[in-house]
Design a protein around this motif. Structure first.
Motif, PDB file in Angstrom:
ATOM      1  N   GLU A 102      13.897  56.860 -10.936  1.00 17.32           N
ATOM      2  CA  GLU A 102      12.614  56.900 -11.643  1.00 17.32           C
ATOM      3  C   GLU A 102      12.276  58.356 -11.942  1.00 17.32           C
ATOM      4  O   GLU A 102      12.946  59.278 -11.476  1.00 17.32           O
ATOM      5  CB  GLU A 102      11.510  56.292 -10.781  1.00 17.32           C
ATOM      6  CG  GLU A 102      11.657  54.818 -10.492  1.00 17.32           C
ATOM      7  CD  GLU A 102      10.559  54.317  -9.566  1.00 17.32           C
ATOM      8  OE1 GLU A 102       9.667  55.121  -9.209  1.00 17.32           O
ATOM      9  OE2 GLU A 102      10.600  53.128  -9.183  1.00 17.32           O
ATOM     10  N   GLN A 151      15.868  43.729  -9.748  1.00 13.80           N
ATOM     11  CA  GLN A 151      15.082  43.430  -8.550  1.00 13.80           C
ATOM     12  C   GLN A 151      13.716  44.114  -8.611  1.00 13.80           C
ATOM     13  O   GLN A 151      12.685  43.512  -8.285  1.00 13.80           O
ATOM     14  CB  GLN A 151      15.852  43.895  -7.307  1.00 13.80           C
ATOM     15  CG  GLN A 151      15.064  43.878  -6.004  1.00 13.80           C
ATOM     16  CD  GLN A 151      14.821  42.483  -5.490  1.00 13.80           C
ATOM     17  OE1 GLN A 151      15.602  41.587  -5.743  1.00 13.80           O
ATOM     18  NE2 GLN A 151      13.719  42.290  -4.777  1.00 13.80           N
ATOM     19  N   LYS A 152      13.679  45.374  -9.020  1.00 10.07           N
ATOM     20  CA  LYS A 152      12.413  46.108  -9.111  1.00 10.07           C
ATOM     21  C   LYS A 152      11.457  45.478 -10.111  1.00 10.07           C
ATOM     22  O   LYS A 152      10.235  45.517  -9.943  1.00 10.07           O
ATOM     23  CB  LYS A 152      12.676  47.561  -9.538  1.00 10.07           C
ATOM     24  CG  LYS A 152      13.336  48.419  -8.489  1.00 10.07           C
ATOM     25  CD  LYS A 152      13.680  49.788  -9.028  1.00 10.07           C
ATOM     26  CE  LYS A 152      12.455  50.572  -9.423  1.00 10.07           C
ATOM     27  NZ  LYS A 152      12.778  51.960  -9.805  1.00 10.07           N
ATOM     28  N   ASN A 153      12.002  44.898 -11.173  1.00 11.90           N
ATOM     29  CA  ASN A 153      11.169  44.374 -12.242  1.00 11.90           C
ATOM     30  C   ASN A 153      10.691  42.948 -12.013  1.00 11.90           C
ATOM     31  O   ASN A 153       9.528  42.630 -12.270  1.00 11.90           O
ATOM     32  CB  ASN A 153      11.927  44.449 -13.571  1.00 11.90           C
ATOM     33  CG  ASN A 153      11.888  45.833 -14.189  1.00 11.90           C
ATOM     34  OD1 ASN A 153      10.944  46.208 -14.870  1.00 11.90           O
ATOM     35  ND2 ASN A 153      12.938  46.624 -13.932  1.00 11.90           N
ATOM     36  N   PHE A 156       6.524  54.255 -12.047  1.00  7.58           N
ATOM     37  CA  PHE A 156       7.253  53.118 -12.582  1.00  7.58           C
ATOM     38  C   PHE A 156       6.296  52.075 -13.152  1.00  7.58           C
ATOM     39  O   PHE A 156       5.304  51.707 -12.524  1.00  7.58           O
ATOM     40  CB  PHE A 156       8.100  52.498 -11.458  1.00  7.58           C
ATOM     41  CG  PHE A 156       8.799  51.230 -11.843  1.00  7.58           C
ATOM     42  CD1 PHE A 156       9.784  51.224 -12.816  1.00  7.58           C
ATOM     43  CD2 PHE A 156       8.475  50.032 -11.221  1.00  7.58           C
ATOM     44  CE1 PHE A 156      10.435  50.049 -13.166  1.00  7.58           C
ATOM     45  CE2 PHE A 156       9.117  48.861 -11.558  1.00  7.58           C
ATOM     46  CZ  PHE A 156      10.106  48.868 -12.533  1.00  7.58           C
ATOM     47  N   HIS A 167      14.091  54.907 -16.587  1.00  5.68           N
ATOM     48  CA  HIS A 167      14.979  55.447 -15.550  1.00  5.68           C
ATOM     49  C   HIS A 167      16.025  56.352 -16.180  1.00  5.68           C
ATOM     50  O   HIS A 167      16.375  56.203 -17.353  1.00  5.68           O
ATOM     51  CB  HIS A 167      15.722  54.320 -14.808  1.00  5.68           C
ATOM     52  CG  HIS A 167      14.865  53.514 -13.897  1.00  5.68           C
ATOM     53  ND1 HIS A 167      14.115  52.443 -14.339  1.00  5.68           N
ATOM     54  CD2 HIS A 167      14.638  53.613 -12.550  1.00  5.68           C
ATOM     55  CE1 HIS A 167      13.463  51.916 -13.313  1.00  5.68           C
ATOM     56  NE2 HIS A 167      13.762  52.604 -12.219  1.00  5.68           N
ATOM     57  N   ASN A 195       9.748  50.550 -17.590  1.00  8.19           N
ATOM     58  CA  ASN A 195      11.023  50.549 -16.866  1.00  8.19           C
ATOM     59  C   ASN A 195      11.889  51.779 -17.213  1.00  8.19           C
ATOM     60  O   ASN A 195      13.081  51.666 -17.469  1.00  8.19           O
ATOM     61  CB  ASN A 195      11.780  49.253 -17.189  1.00  8.19           C
ATOM     62  CG  ASN A 195      12.948  49.002 -16.264  1.00  8.19           C
ATOM     63  OD1 ASN A 195      13.057  49.570 -15.186  1.00  8.19           O
ATOM     64  ND2 ASN A 195      13.867  48.139 -16.706  1.00  8.19           N
ATOM     65  N   ALA A 219       6.647  48.253 -14.430  1.00  7.02           N
ATOM     66  CA  ALA A 219       7.565  47.120 -14.454  1.00  7.02           C
ATOM     67  C   ALA A 219       7.480  46.374 -15.777  1.00  7.02           C
ATOM     68  O   ALA A 219       6.470  46.425 -16.485  1.00  7.02           O
ATOM     69  CB  ALA A 219       7.252  46.171 -13.301  1.00  7.02           C
ATOM     70  N   LYS A 224      16.130  45.847 -19.149  1.00  6.52           N
ATOM     71  CA  LYS A 224      16.473  45.161 -17.905  1.00  6.52           C
ATOM     72  C   LYS A 224      17.811  44.435 -17.997  1.00  6.52           C
ATOM     73  O   LYS A 224      18.690  44.647 -17.157  1.00  6.52           O
ATOM     74  CB  LYS A 224      15.342  44.184 -17.559  1.00  6.52           C
ATOM     75  CG  LYS A 224      15.527  43.377 -16.301  1.00  6.52           C
ATOM     76  CD  LYS A 224      14.239  42.655 -15.929  1.00  6.52           C
ATOM     77  CE  LYS A 224      13.715  41.763 -17.037  1.00  6.52           C
ATOM     78  NZ  LYS A 224      14.561  40.585 -17.296  1.00  6.52           N
ATOM     79  N   GLU A 284      19.751  46.418  -9.013  1.00  7.00           N
ATOM     80  CA  GLU A 284      18.564  46.934  -8.330  1.00  7.00           C
ATOM     81  C   GLU A 284      17.399  47.074  -9.307  1.00  7.00           C
ATOM     82  O   GLU A 284      16.235  46.855  -8.957  1.00  7.00           O
ATOM     83  CB  GLU A 284      18.870  48.290  -7.694  1.00  7.00           C
ATOM     84  CG  GLU A 284      19.990  48.269  -6.668  1.00  7.00           C
ATOM     85  CD  GLU A 284      19.604  47.497  -5.411  1.00  7.00           C
ATOM     86  OE1 GLU A 284      18.387  47.367  -5.140  1.00  7.00           O
ATOM     87  OE2 GLU A 284      20.516  47.021  -4.713  1.00  7.00           O
ATOM     88  N   ASN A 285      17.727  47.420 -10.542  1.00  8.35           N
ATOM     89  CA  ASN A 285      16.697  47.539 -11.562  1.00  8.35           C
ATOM     90  C   ASN A 285      16.045  46.186 -11.841  1.00  8.35           C
ATOM     91  O   ASN A 285      14.818  46.085 -11.982  1.00  8.35           O
ATOM     92  CB  ASN A 285      17.304  48.115 -12.841  1.00  8.35           C
ATOM     93  CG  ASN A 285      16.274  48.323 -13.935  1.00  8.35           C
ATOM     94  OD1 ASN A 285      16.016  47.437 -14.739  1.00  8.35           O
ATOM     95  ND2 ASN A 285      15.685  49.507 -13.972  1.00  8.35           N
TER      96      ASN A 285
END
Length: 656
Positions: free
Chosen positions: A39, A626-628, A109, A128, A126, A111, A582, A623-624
């Motif tokens: 991030e 998952q974060k979203n 961040f 990154h 999102n 989402a 994503k 992992e991205n």
């Protein structure tokens, strides 16, 4: 420490997510690959700075048009519209600013599930940095910035995006406002404001000296009369060849009144005044008084010449009378004082009238320039909702491109060729879009197209940081809309190693380009293995890109691969976007990483598909996801993937 940060070529941000892989090359060597996703605080810090800059800009605009004083009904109506437009934006942006201020200072961040939130309208979705380090032998980094396509999801896309909306606004603006064929620049508007200030000083100065001339004429003192006349001539007809003419326009605020007046007089014959008067007189139904500047200062000069000639005659007459032996000094003085004032009075009145006319003409012309600039920057750009949409889309792209530039800068501090490239041609920013041309995504693409184009007005400057504290190493935004500069601070040690031009503040221009190929169930295509571009020259790659763009092949993703290769070849900033950065973005990024391994590091053909599946099943992009959305599975369906190119399909078990 910051030195460690620069050595790792990583801008400030959260602790990155890292994944490690080991792949075999064609010659049976092993590649150690580190995949890293981070991030960045720029997701919030730059939009906050942009909001502050826009609030200041519109607040200043309101003040400057209100300072114009009484105007004709037509011009006063334009002023009212411009003020109302600016105040609406100011109020909205202040509210957004307050809401962002309430968020955690550690926020980095946004989402994908929050992309439509009003208070996050200016924040990129999102965002990154996706980076890959390849070791064996040596070490090299590759990066791409990923973020949701810069678009205004809060206002949605019922009537399309910015490109379509801007066309409608342009038609309405041309019909509603009779602007000049060549709009005045910001520098011309600033000069007009300075001239208005000078005009406000000119009239009382000249009138005061004219009254003083009449008063002194009663003293019948030729020397005193000449001094006042000289002062008057200095105010009215300063020699344009004097040193005042060589002063910079932006220094005029610090000049004494007489020199400011000189600048004003010289400028009256400038093309700015002439063009403004021509535009005013050509406007149909504007309510203007059809002022003409031709001859105004000629008349002032002629009237002043008449006064000068009269003073000379009066002085000569005084000398003659004084030389007569039988003359009575007291009678000469009494008759001379009355006669001098009577003969100068009509000439002084004429001078005052000419100056008044000239000042009125100049004020009208400069008022027109200021008002036109204010209207062009407000109501002529369309309703506030469209202007706000444009600002929000620009803000999202701004954070992404600054993040990418800082990565490139940190990675190239010891590369003289890269630094020279920044000086000579600037930095290329290549945006890769994966949006379709159906439904809402067409509106997103229309937003993105305008937003990317607006970034061409952006420039970078490198500055020396005051300290190595994190706050002092954050980039800052300066300037106004259409002329923003991002200042990137470096520690003193790094700054001192830069070329002199960069240390002196030479601006680094941005050249943004957008390539979009839709990849979804509506835009399927058959695709075999990619044509690798190993060791191809830049000219060869550009020629291939031209041919690929011109090819009749539908949805040719080779365009994206070639554009990315060209960008890396010229040390440009790579940015990839789909709707939320994503799912489709994950497929594109992982494919690009494996293509780089194949092209640049001779990844074996047998391991290419395996490497691609490993990165998509266990890599940073899961992992991205998952974060979203709280799951490590990409949001694809089996039916949807049947229409996807094979190289853009995730492995079994990684979607659903």
């Amino acid at each position: 420490s910051i030195r460690d940060l620069l050595r790792s070529k990583e801008p400030p941000g959260e602790t990155p997510v890292c994944k490690l892989y080991r792949f075999q090359t064609e010659d049976h060597r092993w590649l150690l690959v580190r995949e890293q996703m981070s991030e960045t605080p720029l997701s919030f810090s730059l939009p906050k700075q942009l909001l502050s800059a826009l609030i200041r800009e519109h607040t200043d605009r309101v003040a400057e048009v209100k300072a114009l004083g009484d105007l004709s009904p037509h011009w006063d109506g334009l002023r009212h519209d411009a003020v109302t437009h600016s105040l609406q934006l100011i109020g909205c942006y202040q509210q957004t600013q307050a809401e962002l201020h309430c968020l955690s200072t550690a926020s980095c961040f946004k989402a994908s599930s929050s992309k439509s939130d009003r208070h996050l309208q200016f924040i990129p979705t999102n965002l990154h940095s996706q980076r890959m380090e390849v070791t064996g032998p040596g070490s090299v980094w590759y990066e791409v910035i990923t973020f949701g396509a810069p678009a205004d999801h809060h206002q949605a896309f019922k009537h399309g995006g910015l490109k379509r909306l801007s066309v409608c606004v342009g038609v309405v603006s041309r019909r509603s406002f009779a602007f000049s064929s060549a709009p005045f620049s910001r520098d011309e508007s600033c000069r007009a404001k300075r001239l208005l200030a000078a005009a406000a000083q000119l009239q009382p100065l000249v009138f005061g000296l004219a009254e003083q001339l009449l008063s002194v004429s009663m003293e019948v003192d030729p020397n005193r009369l000449q001094d006042v006349l000289d002062d008057l001539r200095e105010q009215v007809s300063a020699d344009p060849n004097t040193h005042t003419a060589n002063r910079k326009a932006d220094e005029s605020d610090s000049l004494p009144p007489s020199l400011q007046t000189s600048l004003f007089i010289q400028a009256l014959n400038d093309d700015l005044v002439k063009v403004a008067l021509q535009d005013m007189n050509s406007r149909a139904g504007s309510g203007s008084s059809h002022l003409h500047g031709n001859g105004t200062w000629v008349n002032v000069g002629k009237s002043l010449d008449c006064i000068t000639a009269m003073v000379e005659r009066l002085q000569e007459r005084q000398k003659f009378l004084s030389s007569l032996p039988a003359a009575s000094p007291s009678s000469f003085s009494s008759s001379s004082s009355s006669s001098w004032q009577e003969q100068l009075l009509p000439l002084v009145v004429t001078l005052r009238d000419c100056v008044r006319e000239a000042v009125t003409t100049a004020r009208a012309a400069m008022t027109f320039v200021v008002l036109q600039g204010a209207v062009a920057a407000t109501v002529a750009r369309g309703p506030t909702q469209i202007v706000q949409r444009r600002h929000a889309v620009f803000s999202q792209g701004l954070s992404a491109i600054v993040c990418g530039f800082m990565l490139k800068l940190f990675g190239g501090l010891e590369d003289p060729e890269f630094l020279q490239q920044l000086l000579s041609v600037g930095i290329l920013a290549q945006f890769e879009g994966l949006l379709s041309t159906y439904g809402e995504e067409l509106g997103m693409l229309e937003d993105m197209e305008v937003g990317v184009a607006d970034l061409s007005s952006l420039a970078f400057a490198i500055t020396e940081a005051q300290s190595e504290r994190p706050d002092d190493l954050q980039p800052t935004l300066t300037g106004a809309w259409g002329d923003f500069v991002v200042e990137v601070p470096l520690p003193s040690e790094s700054f001192r190693s830069l070329p002199e031009e960069l240390k002196a503040g030479r601006l680094i221009r941005v050249e943004p380009v957008l390539f979009n190929i839709g990849i979804n169930q509506h835009q399927s295509l058959e695709l075999k293995s990619p044509n690798f571009f190993i060791h191809r020259s830049l000219l060869d790659l550009l020629s291939s890109l031209d041919r690929s763009i011109e090819a009749k092949k539908r949805k040719n993703v080779e365009v994206l691969w070639l554009a990315a290769s060209v960008c890396r070849k010229v040390n440009g900033v790579r940015l990839t976007s789909c709707k939320s950065a994503k799912d489709r973005t994950a497929m594109s990024v992982t494919l690009e990483q494996c293509m780089i391994l194949r092209e640049q590091h001779t990844l074996s053909q047998q391991q290419f598909s395996s490497a691609l599946d490993n990165m998509r099943r266990d890599g940073c992009r899961t992992e991205n996801v998952q974060k979203n959305i709280g799951t490590r599975k990409f949001a694809f369906s089996s039916v949807q993937l049947l229409t996807f190119p094979k190289l853009y399909r995730p492995p079994d078990g990684s979607y659903g």
